[in-house]
Design a protein around this motif. Sequence first.
Motif, PDB file in Angstrom:
ATOM      1  N   LEU B   3      40.285  44.980  33.309  1.00  0.00           N
ATOM      2  CA  LEU B   3      40.672  43.923  33.724  1.00  0.00           C
ATOM      3  C   LEU B   3      39.355  43.764  32.023  1.00  0.00           C
ATOM      4  O   LEU B   3      38.891  44.264  31.384  1.00  0.00           O
ATOM      5  CB  LEU B   3      39.749  43.313  34.424  1.00  0.00           C
ATOM      6  CG  LEU B   3      39.769  43.307  36.141  1.00  0.00           C
ATOM      7  CD1 LEU B   3      39.588  44.323  36.754  1.00  0.00           C
ATOM      8  CD2 LEU B   3      38.635  42.140  37.008  1.00  0.00           C
ATOM      9  N   PHE B  29      36.663  43.102  43.601  1.00  0.00           N
ATOM     10  CA  PHE B  29      38.304  42.673  42.845  1.00  0.00           C
ATOM     11  C   PHE B  29      39.152  43.067  44.081  1.00  0.00           C
ATOM     12  O   PHE B  29      39.791  43.595  44.012  1.00  0.00           O
ATOM     13  CB  PHE B  29      38.093  44.532  41.951  1.00  0.00           C
ATOM     14  CG  PHE B  29      37.169  44.278  41.042  1.00  0.00           C
ATOM     15  CD1 PHE B  29      36.171  45.548  41.483  1.00  0.00           C
ATOM     16  CD2 PHE B  29      36.828  43.908  40.124  1.00  0.00           C
ATOM     17  CE1 PHE B  29      34.683  44.540  40.393  1.00  0.00           C
ATOM     18  CE2 PHE B  29      36.234  44.036  38.813  1.00  0.00           C
ATOM     19  CZ  PHE B  29      34.551  44.513  39.522  1.00  0.00           C
ATOM     20  N   PRO B  31      43.541  41.448  43.829  1.00  0.00           N
ATOM     21  CA  PRO B  31      44.394  40.342  42.701  1.00  0.00           C
ATOM     22  C   PRO B  31      44.138  39.716  42.230  1.00  0.00           C
ATOM     23  O   PRO B  31      44.661  39.237  41.143  1.00  0.00           O
ATOM     24  CB  PRO B  31      46.070  40.680  43.769  1.00  0.00           C
ATOM     25  CG  PRO B  31      45.345  41.699  44.628  1.00  0.00           C
ATOM     26  CD  PRO B  31      43.745  41.188  45.414  1.00  0.00           C
ATOM     27  N   ASP B  32      43.858  38.148  43.059  1.00  0.00           N
ATOM     28  CA  ASP B  32      43.311  36.796  42.404  1.00  0.00           C
ATOM     29  C   ASP B  32      41.881  36.460  41.865  1.00  0.00           C
ATOM     30  O   ASP B  32      42.173  36.313  40.691  1.00  0.00           O
ATOM     31  CB  ASP B  32      43.313  36.134  43.087  1.00  0.00           C
ATOM     32  CG  ASP B  32      44.489  36.121  44.072  1.00  0.00           C
ATOM     33  OD1 ASP B  32      45.791  36.101  43.581  1.00  0.00           O
ATOM     34  OD2 ASP B  32      44.229  36.227  45.488  1.00  0.00           O
ATOM     35  N   ALA B  33      41.207  37.642  41.547  1.00  0.00           N
ATOM     36  CA  ALA B  33      39.440  37.333  41.374  1.00  0.00           C
ATOM     37  C   ALA B  33      38.126  38.305  41.448  1.00  0.00           C
ATOM     38  O   ALA B  33      38.935  39.275  42.473  1.00  0.00           O
ATOM     39  CB  ALA B  33      38.751  36.080  42.435  1.00  0.00           C
ATOM     40  N   SER B  53      41.029  35.523  37.479  1.00  0.00           N
ATOM     41  CA  SER B  53      42.134  36.097  37.163  1.00  0.00           C
ATOM     42  C   SER B  53      41.850  35.434  36.379  1.00  0.00           C
ATOM     43  O   SER B  53      42.221  35.992  35.249  1.00  0.00           O
ATOM     44  CB  SER B  53      43.104  36.543  37.974  1.00  0.00           C
ATOM     45  OG  SER B  53      44.197  35.720  38.443  1.00  0.00           O
ATOM     46  N   SER B  54      42.604  33.678  36.020  1.00  0.00           N
ATOM     47  CA  SER B  54      43.116  33.329  34.717  1.00  0.00           C
ATOM     48  C   SER B  54      41.604  32.779  34.178  1.00  0.00           C
ATOM     49  O   SER B  54      41.931  32.618  32.566  1.00  0.00           O
ATOM     50  CB  SER B  54      43.207  31.958  35.535  1.00  0.00           C
ATOM     51  OG  SER B  54      42.801  31.808  36.604  1.00  0.00           O
ATOM     52  N   PHE B  56      40.825  35.139  32.443  1.00  0.00           N
ATOM     53  CA  PHE B  56      40.636  37.074  31.879  1.00  0.00           C
ATOM     54  C   PHE B  56      42.120  36.895  30.886  1.00  0.00           C
ATOM     55  O   PHE B  56      43.332  36.811  31.084  1.00  0.00           O
ATOM     56  CB  PHE B  56      41.151  37.852  32.775  1.00  0.00           C
ATOM     57  CG  PHE B  56      39.316  37.806  34.076  1.00  0.00           C
ATOM     58  CD1 PHE B  56      38.681  39.442  33.749  1.00  0.00           C
ATOM     59  CD2 PHE B  56      39.175  37.460  35.110  1.00  0.00           C
ATOM     60  CE1 PHE B  56      37.923  39.959  34.239  1.00  0.00           C
ATOM     61  CE2 PHE B  56      37.817  37.509  35.579  1.00  0.00           C
ATOM     62  CZ  PHE B  56      37.537  39.070  35.190  1.00  0.00           C
ATOM     63  N   TYR B  59      44.558  41.015  33.526  1.00  0.00           N
ATOM     64  CA  TYR B  59      44.080  41.546  34.837  1.00  0.00           C
ATOM     65  C   TYR B  59      44.763  41.806  35.388  1.00  0.00           C
ATOM     66  O   TYR B  59      46.033  41.539  35.825  1.00  0.00           O
ATOM     67  CB  TYR B  59      43.830  39.679  35.270  1.00  0.00           C
ATOM     68  CG  TYR B  59      43.393  40.206  36.890  1.00  0.00           C
ATOM     69  CD1 TYR B  59      41.625  39.595  36.939  1.00  0.00           C
ATOM     70  CD2 TYR B  59      43.586  39.972  37.624  1.00  0.00           C
ATOM     71  CE1 TYR B  59      40.432  39.387  37.564  1.00  0.00           C
ATOM     72  CE2 TYR B  59      42.669  40.358  39.125  1.00  0.00           C
ATOM     73  CZ  TYR B  59      41.048  40.401  38.979  1.00  0.00           C
ATOM     74  OH  TYR B  59      40.149  40.252  40.242  1.00  0.00           O
ATOM     75  N   ASN B  60      44.384  43.687  35.758  1.00  0.00           N
ATOM     76  CA  ASN B  60      45.421  44.468  36.364  1.00  0.00           C
ATOM     77  C   ASN B  60      44.464  45.104  37.700  1.00  0.00           C
ATOM     78  O   ASN B  60      43.784  45.960  37.867  1.00  0.00           O
ATOM     79  CB  ASN B  60      45.374  45.355  35.567  1.00  0.00           C
ATOM     80  CG  ASN B  60      46.696  45.855  36.200  1.00  0.00           C
ATOM     81  OD1 ASN B  60      47.075  46.653  37.257  1.00  0.00           O
ATOM     82  ND2 ASN B  60      47.030  47.879  35.093  1.00  0.00           N
TER      83      ASN B  60
END
Lengths: 245, 245, 245
Positions: B3, B29, B31-33, B53-54, B56, B59-60
């Motif tokens: 991230l 952690f 996939p979204d946040a 995640s938005s 970042f 964001y993986n």
Amino acid sequence: MKLTLTEPKFLKDSISIISDLVTEARFRFTPDAIELVAMDPANVAMVIFKLLSSAFAEYNVKEDIHLAINMNDFKQVLRRAKSNDAVTLETEDNKFKITFKSNTIRTFYLPIIDVDESEQKIPDLSFKATITTTAAIINEAIEDADIVSESVTFDIDNQVLTISATGDLSKATIRIDADNDTKIISDEKVKSKFSIEYLKKMIQGSKISEKVLLQVSQDYPLKLEYKVLNKVQLAFILAPRVDND
Amino acid sequence: MKLTLTEPKFLKDSISIISDLVTEARFRFTPDAIELVAMDPANVAMVIFKLLSSAFAEYNVKEDIHLAINMNDFKQVLRRAKSNDAVTLETEDNKFKITFKSNTIRTFYLPIIDVDESEQKIPDLSFKATITTTAAIINEAIEDADIVSESVTFDIDNQVLTISATGDLSKATIRIDADNDTKIISDEKVKSKFSIEYLKKMIQGSKISEKVLLQVSQDYPLKLEYKVLNKVQLAFILAPRVDND
Amino acid sequence: MKLTLTEPKFLKDSISIISDLVTEARFRFTPDAIELVAMDPANVAMVIFKLLSSAFAEYNVKEDIHLAINMNDFKQVLRRAKSNDAVTLETEDNKFKITFKSNTIRTFYLPIIDVDESEQKIPDLSFKATITTTAAIINEAIEDADIVSESVTFDIDNQVLTISATGDLSKATIRIDADNDTKIISDEKVKSKFSIEYLKKMIQGSKISEKVLLQVSQDYPLKLEYKVLNKVQLAFILAPRVDND
């Protein structure tokens, strides 16, 4: 002797930094410069300070004068200097006299003390690696390392300076590549370890100059030098920590 | 997982605030946040944190990862981030790896710790009164109350929020009327009392957002929420003080 | 009584300064001014404070009111005033009520206390030397003296004010000549010695006015006065230190 500075900043900052390492020290006033070479009480660090006559508005020293004073007292007096004060250094009645002149005349007298030890000699060191970089990069790396450990390793290999620290469970590694700001000259791969406590005092030299010269060898003392051409030089030599880890 | 944040401010400020309440905590952690739900050691306050995640640049996260670290260590590392550093979070060799990249690459490794307790559930609360106002007004009221007592009462009645504190001999009362900055929605008159010590830690959330959402009921927990749309949410639930005065 | 200030600065700064010297004090609210005359607990220093009705936006005092409060409590409340707050002082239910009004209404109630001692009288002093100068010059001189000793000597001779301090080994001397900023009127050579600890509290009066009036005689109390025309007067009388050195 009588010396007058119209910009007290270099003297003020240097003495403030040195007083963190050295309690009492002997200054040498020569016709060319004020010089100081001193060891910290634990004999781990050496300070080399030179304030050139060209940094002064008035510089009148006929012959070499040796004069030891308490560095903390000197720091406290210099702290009282405002940026527009003309600062004069003299000796009077066997006291060290410091005068600040602006709209008032403020005079301080400090005792001249006896320092038993013989004069410190600057050791003749030869380094394998020489780095010039911005003081900010080194300051940051030391402060990074400080959060995980009490000692830090300088590692120079193939145009890369790596500063790292290892704590009980945490670790910090700062990689500084040669670039426009950073020049790295080294013959061979070298690595040495140092006390962060001492380095944190020495990197205060960044108040003097935003560039720093760093010299390192394998398990060997480090030299850190801050310089302003024709004005001031403040250098430190720090003994390595040789432990096994 | 990997991230990267190009503006470390939200993470840095949130972790600094949370670490005042929580010593060790398990992050989730997804996939979204990045999410965190934790209680303070005295079981009086809950922290709910979500960094979307938005927020970042990269964001993986493929699948949910649970990862507990010492919050104070994390805070100390994040403090070292400069505003122009790109901050990357990863796991490596069972360590939590944090990298700051600008003209240098600075890497920190923190131990991943075991946290015994089962995962915290956010309690299902229903509130009688909801206030949105500027964080500055609430901060000021809590600091006002702090000079006379250790606890503070929130009283909502008919479009007026009254925050008051009573000391041995002194008293403070802050009256906040509904207006352009302050919306008050309440079904009935409610009143609850809380620890100022905890509230002082929670109102640091004003570093995240200058607006705050406050939810209160009669002798019931309080919820305080700071939010930046599509980026970050930092909320606190605080148990009431039920004493007779 | 009801009094409202739209610029709380003079009251806030004065009470903050006075509370460093006096723990509890009786204010006199007259139709013309708020007045306070108080001694410090060690009976070494007197404070004389007057905030004129013309400094207030609303000033409604019908007859003299005496009202003693804890100065530290009052300071802590006034500290909470923002620069755009209208500050109202009242009595209500035998409490001293302080209200800050901006977008919120914040009210503090402080206990009115009993002070046994009879009212302080301002002593009738006559001084041999009167100096008006900038507060900055006096502040600087006191802080200079502070690094070498605990007491300081004021010496006025022939249009020159000399402030000096002598430590065990060090000495500081500040010479202030009459000039555009500094007027010195003196009948004869006078000299008195004072506690630096007290002077450091008194020179905080420079927050009120950038000019100071200084009155001295031979081995006699000193008077220090800060004044803003038609608004506020803050004066201090300090007993001399009469020791032999």
